[in-house]
Structure formats: C-alpha cells, structure tokens
Design a protein around this motif. Structure first.
Motif, PDB file in Angstrom:
ATOM      1  N   CYS A  79       0.817  -1.215   0.000  1.00 27.84           N
ATOM      2  CA  CYS A  79       0.000   0.000   0.000  1.00 27.84           C
ATOM      3  C   CYS A  79       0.851   1.265   0.000  1.00 27.84           C
ATOM      4  N   ARG A  80       2.006   1.221   0.629  1.00 28.49           N
ATOM      5  CA  ARG A  80       2.896   2.388   0.591  1.00 28.49           C
ATOM      6  C   ARG A  80       3.319   2.665  -0.851  1.00 28.49           C
ATOM      7  N   LEU A  81       3.695   1.625  -1.585  1.00 22.76           N
ATOM      8  CA  LEU A  81       4.109   1.815  -2.982  1.00 22.76           C
ATOM      9  C   LEU A  81       2.941   2.245  -3.864  1.00 22.76           C
ATOM     10  N   ALA A  82       1.833   1.534  -3.771  1.00 26.47           N
ATOM     11  CA  ALA A  82       0.683   1.849  -4.633  1.00 26.47           C
ATOM     12  C   ALA A  82       0.161   3.257  -4.372  1.00 26.47           C
ATOM     13  N   HIS A  83       0.075   3.634  -3.110  1.00 30.11           N
ATOM     14  CA  HIS A  83      -0.475   4.959  -2.798  1.00 30.11           C
ATOM     15  C   HIS A  83       0.574   6.050  -2.881  1.00 30.11           C
ATOM     16  N   GLY A  84       1.842   5.685  -2.805  1.00 31.38           N
ATOM     17  CA  GLY A  84       2.868   6.671  -3.134  1.00 31.38           C
ATOM     18  C   GLY A  84       2.687   7.134  -4.565  1.00 31.38           C
ATOM     19  N   ARG A  85       2.465   6.179  -5.464  1.00 29.09           N
ATOM     20  CA  ARG A  85       2.238   6.518  -6.878  1.00 29.09           C
ATOM     21  C   ARG A  85       0.962   7.333  -7.044  1.00 29.09           C
ATOM     22  N   LYS A  86      -0.106   6.955  -6.345  1.00 32.49           N
ATOM     23  CA  LYS A  86      -1.379   7.678  -6.461  1.00 32.49           C
ATOM     24  C   LYS A  86      -1.298   9.084  -5.886  1.00 32.49           C
ATOM     25  N   THR A  87      -0.357   9.317  -4.984  1.00 30.22           N
ATOM     26  CA  THR A  87      -0.221  10.634  -4.357  1.00 30.22           C
ATOM     27  C   THR A  87       0.622  11.590  -5.200  1.00 30.22           C
ATOM     28  N   LEU A  88       1.411  11.062  -6.118  1.00 34.27           N
ATOM     29  CA  LEU A  88       2.287  11.912  -6.939  1.00 34.27           C
ATOM     30  C   LEU A  88       1.575  13.075  -7.632  1.00 34.27           C
ATOM     31  N   PRO A  89       0.391  12.903  -8.185  1.00 41.49           N
ATOM     32  CA  PRO A  89      -0.269  14.059  -8.815  1.00 41.49           C
ATOM     33  C   PRO A  89      -0.731  15.116  -7.806  1.00 41.49           C
ATOM     34  N   LEU A  90      -0.753  14.768  -6.519  1.00 38.64           N
ATOM     35  CA  LEU A  90      -1.282  15.660  -5.491  1.00 38.64           C
ATOM     36  C   LEU A  90      -0.200  16.415  -4.729  1.00 38.64           C
ATOM     37  N   ILE A  91       1.000  15.839  -4.683  1.00 39.17           N
ATOM     38  CA  ILE A  91       2.105  16.391  -3.897  1.00 39.17           C
ATOM     39  C   ILE A  91       3.376  16.272  -4.725  1.00 39.17           C
ATOM     40  N   GLU A  92       4.158  17.323  -4.754  1.00 40.85           N
ATOM     41  CA  GLU A  92       5.439  17.292  -5.471  1.00 40.85           C
ATOM     42  C   GLU A  92       6.287  16.131  -4.971  1.00 40.85           C
ATOM     43  N   GLU A  93       7.043  15.535  -5.867  1.00 46.05           N
ATOM     44  CA  GLU A  93       7.805  14.336  -5.527  1.00 46.05           C
ATOM     45  C   GLU A  93       8.769  14.551  -4.363  1.00 46.05           C
ATOM     46  N   ASP A  94       9.469  15.683  -4.311  1.00 46.62           N
ATOM     47  CA  ASP A  94      10.422  15.876  -3.212  1.00 46.62           C
ATOM     48  C   ASP A  94       9.706  15.944  -1.862  1.00 46.62           C
ATOM     49  N   GLN A  95       8.539  16.591  -1.816  1.00 43.93           N
ATOM     50  CA  GLN A  95       7.787  16.626  -0.565  1.00 43.93           C
ATOM     51  C   GLN A  95       7.227  15.247  -0.237  1.00 43.93           C
ATOM     52  N   LEU A  96       6.750  14.529  -1.234  1.00 48.45           N
ATOM     53  CA  LEU A  96       6.218  13.188  -1.000  1.00 48.45           C
ATOM     54  C   LEU A  96       7.312  12.262  -0.466  1.00 48.45           C
ATOM     55  N   GLU A  97       8.510  12.409  -0.977  1.00 45.58           N
ATOM     56  CA  GLU A  97       9.622  11.614  -0.452  1.00 45.58           C
ATOM     57  C   GLU A  97       9.836  11.920   1.029  1.00 45.58           C
ATOM     58  N   ARG A  98       9.747  13.201   1.391  1.00 44.75           N
ATOM     59  CA  ARG A  98       9.899  13.583   2.803  1.00 44.75           C
ATOM     60  C   ARG A  98       8.734  13.045   3.638  1.00 44.75           C
ATOM     61  N   VAL A  99       7.528  13.083   3.086  1.00 51.50           N
ATOM     62  CA  VAL A  99       6.367  12.513   3.780  1.00 51.50           C
ATOM     63  C   VAL A  99       6.614  11.033   4.033  1.00 51.50           C
ATOM     64  N   ALA A 100       7.110  10.321   3.045  1.00 53.70           N
ATOM     65  CA  ALA A 100       7.351   8.882   3.175  1.00 53.70           C
ATOM     66  C   ALA A 100       8.417   8.578   4.221  1.00 53.70           C
ATOM     67  N   ARG A 101       9.425   9.422   4.304  1.00 59.71           N
ATOM     68  CA  ARG A 101      10.510   9.177   5.273  1.00 59.71           C
ATOM     69  C   ARG A 101      10.120   9.592   6.690  1.00 59.71           C
ATOM     70  N   ASP A 102       9.479  10.761   6.818  1.00 55.43           N
ATOM     71  CA  ASP A 102       9.048  11.260   8.130  1.00 55.43           C
ATOM     72  C   ASP A 102       8.077  12.410   7.912  1.00 55.43           C
ATOM     73  N   TYR A 103       6.805  12.107   7.946  1.00 52.13           N
ATOM     74  CA  TYR A 103       5.796  13.134   7.671  1.00 52.13           C
ATOM     75  C   TYR A 103       5.815  14.279   8.687  1.00 52.13           C
ATOM     76  N   HIS A 104       6.457  14.074   9.818  1.00 53.22           N
ATOM     77  CA  HIS A 104       6.586  15.161  10.800  1.00 53.22           C
ATOM     78  C   HIS A 104       7.507  16.267  10.296  1.00 53.22           C
ATOM     79  N   ASP A 105       8.373  15.943   9.337  1.00 51.39           N
ATOM     80  CA  ASP A 105       9.357  16.883   8.815  1.00 51.39           C
ATOM     81  C   ASP A 105       9.199  17.008   7.297  1.00 51.39           C
ATOM     82  N   ALA A 106       7.967  17.305   6.866  1.00 53.85           N
ATOM     83  CA  ALA A 106       7.710  17.318   5.428  1.00 53.85           C
ATOM     84  C   ALA A 106       6.916  18.555   4.999  1.00 53.85           C
TER      85      ALA A 106
END
Length: 189
Positions: A79-106
């Motif tokens: 689900c992390r992979l599938a929804h990471g892809r689904k979130t790409l149109p909603l959030i810039e990739e660099d921010q999404l990467e930060r969300v994936a690593r630690d959403y507290h610092d994104a």
C-alpha cells in the motif's frame, strides 16, 4: 508468493474483467493485489464503493495522506508503494519523499501531521486509542464527519493491507516511481 489461484487477465470475464481493465488503464498491468482480491469480485467492488464514499467527503489529498500513514502503521509495502504513486499528482515528488521518510518533517500543516499520526496509530494499536486521540483532531478544527472519515479511511486501509499481507501477495512496484521515492516508501517502517 500467494497460494491463491487467480484468473489470468486474458481469461477474466464479467466483474473480474472490469476490475482488471481498470488496473490496465491506471497502471498498464494488473497488480498482484488486484488479482488476489478479485477472487471475490463482489467484495472487491464493495471495497471500491467504500473508498469512493470516504474520498467524496474527505478529499483525495487527505485520503492519500491518511492511507500512507495507515499503511505505515500496518507495515504494508504494497500500500505504501501503490499509494505513493497515487499521491504523486497531489504532492510534489520531493515533498512526498519527505512525507514517506518522516511526515513530521515534510512541511505539512499541523492538522495534516495530526491526521497522519492518528491514522498511523489506527494501523498500529487501535485497541489502545481513547477519546484523547480524536480530541486532538477536533482541537485542530476537524468536524465529527471528518474525524469519522479519517477513521474509516485508516480502518479500510488496515482491512486491505492485512488481507493482502495474510494472503502473501507479491509486492508490485508500480511504474512512475523514481528510485529515491521508491526507497523512501520502502524504508524501514
């Protein structure tokens, strides 16, 4: 590898063919989790209807953030992979990467971070939650409907994640994920 026998895309008929066709349109292939869950197409279609009902009120951005956090709570690479892809149109990739690593610092809002903490906790230890957990959301301005929808989105993700994990479904890496984003989504949870 799951022991569940699934219908090959070229042999799919009826509801299963329609379910597979949606994956083909969206991904270019039929995902392993779609094939496994389509063994019961009525349940799969009911699941999709539930998601649509939640998203219609919660909105896609909030739904995807909740889903990523709940998937983190259940340790679901699927689900992390599938929804990471689904979130790409909603959030810039660099921010999404930060969300994936630690959403507290994104650079998310305080409300979004609290929503994700709540969703992650549902995935990890819902049995121990109290009114204090949802009170935090209320203090940040979430309505009763939004709190219920956040809860439903996280609980629905728990259902789906745990079902595909229990069935030992292969983890697919969807196309369109950079190596960096894929690494962030798969980082130890």
């Amino acid at each position: 590898m799951s022991i569940i026998s699934t219908t090959a895309p070229e042999d799919a008929e009826g509801d299963v063919a329609a379910i597979y066709a949606k994956d083909e349109r969206d991904l270019g292939y039929v995902a392993s989790h779609t094939r496994a869950m389509s063994v019961n197409p009525e349940a799969y279609l009911a699941w999709e209807q539930l998601v649509r009902a939640i998203v219609s009120q919660l909105g896609m951005r909030r739904y995807e953030l909740v889903t990523l956090a709940a998937a983190q709570g259940t340790h679901s690479e699927h689900c992390r992979l599938a929804h990471g892809r689904k979130t790409l149109p909603l959030i810039e990739e660099d921010q999404l990467e930060r969300v994936a690593r630690d959403y507290h610092d994104a650079d998310l809002s305080e409300a979004e971070v609290a929503m994700m903490e709540y969703a992650e906790r549902i995935g990890r230890d819902a049995y121990a939650m109290t009114d204090a957990d949802s009170l935090r959301l209320r203090e940040l301005g979430f309505t009763d409907r939004e709190i219920v929808d956040i809860t439903l989105a996280a609980a629905a993700r728990n259902y789906f994640s745990r079902a595909i994990q229990a069935l030992a479904v292969d983890v697919d890496v969807p196309p369109g994920l950079s190596d960096r984003l894929r690494g962030a989504l798969l980082a130890p949870l």
